[in-house]
Design a protein around this motif. Structure first.
Motif, PDB file in Angstrom:
ATOM      1  N   ASP A 167      40.362  35.618  30.409  1.00 40.51           N
ATOM      2  CA  ASP A 167      39.657  35.615  31.392  1.00 40.51           C
ATOM      3  C   ASP A 167      39.342  36.997  32.155  1.00 40.51           C
ATOM      4  O   ASP A 167      40.279  37.870  32.416  1.00 40.51           O
ATOM      5  CB  ASP A 167      39.899  34.484  32.799  1.00 40.51           C
ATOM      6  CG  ASP A 167      39.732  33.476  32.315  1.00 40.51           C
ATOM      7  OD1 ASP A 167      38.651  33.086  31.479  1.00 40.51           O
ATOM      8  OD2 ASP A 167      40.504  32.512  32.703  1.00 40.51           O
ATOM      9  N   GLY A 168      38.142  37.406  32.378  1.00 38.31           N
ATOM     10  CA  GLY A 168      37.889  38.438  33.224  1.00 38.31           C
ATOM     11  C   GLY A 168      37.421  37.926  34.597  1.00 38.31           C
ATOM     12  O   GLY A 168      36.326  36.977  34.525  1.00 38.31           O
ATOM     13  N   TYR A 169      38.016  38.511  35.335  1.00 36.77           N
ATOM     14  CA  TYR A 169      37.549  38.047  36.929  1.00 36.77           C
ATOM     15  C   TYR A 169      36.727  39.156  37.576  1.00 36.77           C
ATOM     16  O   TYR A 169      36.910  40.096  37.347  1.00 36.77           O
ATOM     17  CB  TYR A 169      38.708  37.831  37.760  1.00 36.77           C
ATOM     18  CG  TYR A 169      39.644  36.707  37.083  1.00 36.77           C
ATOM     19  CD1 TYR A 169      39.482  35.485  37.068  1.00 36.77           C
ATOM     20  CD2 TYR A 169      40.745  37.413  36.335  1.00 36.77           C
ATOM     21  CE1 TYR A 169      40.587  34.786  36.348  1.00 36.77           C
ATOM     22  CE2 TYR A 169      41.711  36.667  35.753  1.00 36.77           C
ATOM     23  CZ  TYR A 169      41.431  35.167  35.777  1.00 36.77           C
ATOM     24  OH  TYR A 169      42.253  34.441  35.216  1.00 36.77           O
ATOM     25  N   ARG A 170      35.893  38.779  38.476  1.00 38.97           N
ATOM     26  CA  ARG A 170      34.992  39.764  39.390  1.00 38.97           C
ATOM     27  C   ARG A 170      35.081  38.958  40.762  1.00 38.97           C
ATOM     28  O   ARG A 170      35.323  38.119  41.146  1.00 38.97           O
ATOM     29  CB  ARG A 170      33.472  39.605  39.076  1.00 38.97           C
ATOM     30  CG  ARG A 170      32.773  40.540  39.870  1.00 38.97           C
ATOM     31  CD  ARG A 170      31.215  40.731  39.299  1.00 38.97           C
ATOM     32  NE  ARG A 170      31.275  41.459  38.133  1.00 38.97           N
ATOM     33  CZ  ARG A 170      30.582  41.418  37.293  1.00 38.97           C
ATOM     34  NH1 ARG A 170      29.577  40.501  37.199  1.00 38.97           N
ATOM     35  NH2 ARG A 170      30.492  42.272  36.300  1.00 38.97           N
ATOM     36  N   ASN A 171      35.297  40.071  41.751  1.00 44.23           N
ATOM     37  CA  ASN A 171      35.647  39.909  43.174  1.00 44.23           C
ATOM     38  C   ASN A 171      34.277  39.896  43.597  1.00 44.23           C
ATOM     39  O   ASN A 171      33.488  40.739  43.817  1.00 44.23           O
ATOM     40  CB  ASN A 171      36.418  40.902  43.765  1.00 44.23           C
ATOM     41  CG  ASN A 171      36.722  40.304  45.377  1.00 44.23           C
ATOM     42  OD1 ASN A 171      35.987  39.784  45.928  1.00 44.23           O
ATOM     43  ND2 ASN A 171      37.906  40.836  45.745  1.00 44.23           N
ATOM     44  N   VAL A 172      33.709  38.778  43.990  1.00 51.65           N
ATOM     45  CA  VAL A 172      32.117  38.479  44.593  1.00 51.65           C
ATOM     46  C   VAL A 172      32.147  38.283  45.971  1.00 51.65           C
ATOM     47  O   VAL A 172      32.759  36.996  46.449  1.00 51.65           O
ATOM     48  CB  VAL A 172      31.447  37.614  43.686  1.00 51.65           C
ATOM     49  CG1 VAL A 172      30.016  37.211  44.289  1.00 51.65           C
ATOM     50  CG2 VAL A 172      31.512  37.767  42.219  1.00 51.65           C
ATOM     51  N   GLY A 207      34.405  38.909  48.243  1.00 52.57           N
ATOM     52  CA  GLY A 207      35.653  38.534  48.623  1.00 52.57           C
ATOM     53  C   GLY A 207      36.412  37.428  48.080  1.00 52.57           C
ATOM     54  O   GLY A 207      37.452  36.947  48.335  1.00 52.57           O
ATOM     55  N   LYS A 208      35.579  36.851  47.146  1.00 50.03           N
ATOM     56  CA  LYS A 208      35.954  35.561  46.457  1.00 50.03           C
ATOM     57  C   LYS A 208      36.173  35.739  44.929  1.00 50.03           C
ATOM     58  O   LYS A 208      35.257  36.353  44.254  1.00 50.03           O
ATOM     59  CB  LYS A 208      35.219  34.412  46.638  1.00 50.03           C
ATOM     60  CG  LYS A 208      35.466  33.184  45.853  1.00 50.03           C
ATOM     61  CD  LYS A 208      34.590  32.239  46.320  1.00 50.03           C
ATOM     62  CE  LYS A 208      34.989  30.883  45.668  1.00 50.03           C
ATOM     63  NZ  LYS A 208      33.921  29.685  45.977  1.00 50.03           N
ATOM     64  N   TRP A 209      37.399  35.649  44.192  1.00 46.97           N
ATOM     65  CA  TRP A 209      37.659  35.813  42.998  1.00 46.97           C
ATOM     66  C   TRP A 209      36.983  34.807  41.981  1.00 46.97           C
ATOM     67  O   TRP A 209      37.008  33.665  42.425  1.00 46.97           O
ATOM     68  CB  TRP A 209      39.079  36.046  42.456  1.00 46.97           C
ATOM     69  CG  TRP A 209      39.875  37.266  42.977  1.00 46.97           C
ATOM     70  CD1 TRP A 209      40.367  37.413  44.038  1.00 46.97           C
ATOM     71  CD2 TRP A 209      39.509  38.636  42.258  1.00 46.97           C
ATOM     72  NE1 TRP A 209      40.820  38.804  44.280  1.00 46.97           N
ATOM     73  CE2 TRP A 209      40.284  39.446  43.097  1.00 46.97           C
ATOM     74  CE3 TRP A 209      39.155  38.920  41.125  1.00 46.97           C
ATOM     75  CZ2 TRP A 209      40.435  40.905  42.778  1.00 46.97           C
ATOM     76  CZ3 TRP A 209      39.077  40.255  40.928  1.00 46.97           C
ATOM     77  CH2 TRP A 209      39.734  41.203  41.465  1.00 46.97           C
ATOM     78  N   LEU A 210      36.104  35.161  41.051  1.00 48.96           N
ATOM     79  CA  LEU A 210      35.496  34.082  40.085  1.00 48.96           C
ATOM     80  C   LEU A 210      35.590  34.605  38.686  1.00 48.96           C
ATOM     81  O   LEU A 210      36.005  35.794  38.388  1.00 48.96           O
ATOM     82  CB  LEU A 210      33.846  34.054  40.511  1.00 48.96           C
ATOM     83  CG  LEU A 210      33.770  33.723  41.886  1.00 48.96           C
ATOM     84  CD1 LEU A 210      32.178  33.744  42.115  1.00 48.96           C
ATOM     85  CD2 LEU A 210      34.055  32.076  41.872  1.00 48.96           C
ATOM     86  N   ILE A 211      35.608  33.706  37.801  1.00 48.26           N
ATOM     87  CA  ILE A 211      35.758  34.058  36.362  1.00 48.26           C
ATOM     88  C   ILE A 211      34.201  34.463  35.818  1.00 48.26           C
ATOM     89  O   ILE A 211      33.253  33.755  36.166  1.00 48.26           O
ATOM     90  CB  ILE A 211      36.270  33.026  35.597  1.00 48.26           C
ATOM     91  CG1 ILE A 211      37.410  32.334  35.960  1.00 48.26           C
ATOM     92  CG2 ILE A 211      36.155  33.094  34.172  1.00 48.26           C
ATOM     93  CD1 ILE A 211      37.800  30.846  35.435  1.00 48.26           C
ATOM     94  N   ALA A 212      34.285  35.592  35.433  1.00 43.04           N
ATOM     95  CA  ALA A 212      32.872  36.263  34.999  1.00 43.04           C
ATOM     96  C   ALA A 212      32.740  36.216  33.679  1.00 43.04           C
ATOM     97  O   ALA A 212      31.751  36.309  32.953  1.00 43.04           O
ATOM     98  CB  ALA A 212      32.697  37.591  35.597  1.00 43.04           C
ATOM     99  N   HIS A 213      33.768  36.335  32.806  1.00 42.35           N
ATOM    100  CA  HIS A 213      33.876  36.062  31.251  1.00 42.35           C
ATOM    101  C   HIS A 213      35.141  35.409  30.756  1.00 42.35           C
ATOM    102  O   HIS A 213      36.309  35.527  31.567  1.00 42.35           O
ATOM    103  CB  HIS A 213      34.101  37.539  30.705  1.00 42.35           C
ATOM    104  CG  HIS A 213      34.050  37.688  29.382  1.00 42.35           C
ATOM    105  ND1 HIS A 213      32.791  37.488  28.427  1.00 42.35           N
ATOM    106  CD2 HIS A 213      35.055  37.578  28.482  1.00 42.35           C
ATOM    107  CE1 HIS A 213      33.109  37.809  27.397  1.00 42.35           C
ATOM    108  NE2 HIS A 213      34.693  37.779  27.362  1.00 42.35           N
TER     109      HIS A 213
END
Length: 167
Positions: free
Chosen positions: A135-140, A142-148
């Motif tokens: 998984d690639g995560y992005r902090n959006v 202040g919340k971490w989400l799976i982006a890839h």
């Protein structure tokens, strides 16, 4: 000699840029991403597609490479339709995650884990798969989400068949 200094300077800048990008993971970020993965497991096991999708970046930027066609899912809407199909076709779904390893730099993160994914279809047939997930995560905000996400299984080169239960 001047060329060597230019190359050395370029090399030093590359190292600095890599350090900035790769950075040292903050413990809080790692804990937040591990909590995200725990929420994902709970959502799948509860068969709650909205809670599953809350773990992913919304909109068209999400990209997922899954085991089954299509080749890739582009956007949260496409990935949600896939999960809806999984839950509709399989009254029994259970996932467990092991060997989770995460690194972050505050804005982006990278993780990999093994998932044991068990489904029971409408006829009662059970299938168990051991999946490799990156998984690639992005902090959006202040919340971490799976982006890839990239899901795979090893392939036996001699037979050309997937090894769904590799150890």
């Amino acid at each position: 000699m001047r060329r060597n200094r230019i190359i050395s300077g370029a090399f030093a800048l590359t190292i600095l840029a890599a350090t900035a990008v790769c950075g040292v993971s903050r413990a809080d970020d790692q804990a937040d991403i591990k909590a995200l993965e725990d929420r994902f497991v709970a959502a799948v096991n509860a068969r709650d597609v909205e809670a599953v999708m809350a773990c992913y970046q919304q909109g068209g930027e999400l990209v997922v490479f899954d085991l089954i066609p299509p080749l890739q899912y582009k956007g949260a809407t496409a990935w949600q339709k896939d999960w809806e199909g999984v839950f509709a076709d399989n009254p029994g779904v259970k996932v467990t995650v092991s060997d989770l390893d995460v690194a972050t730099n505050g804005e982006l993160g990278f993780g990999h884990n093994l998932q044991r994914f068990e489904t029971t279809d409408k006829s009662g047939k059970t299938q168990v798969m051991t999946l490799r997930v990156t998984d690639g995560y992005r902090n959006v905000n202040g919340k971490w989400l799976i982006a890839h996400e990239h899901i795979s299984v090893p392939v036996d080169i001699a037979t050309g068949k997937a090894d769904m239960n590799a150890k």
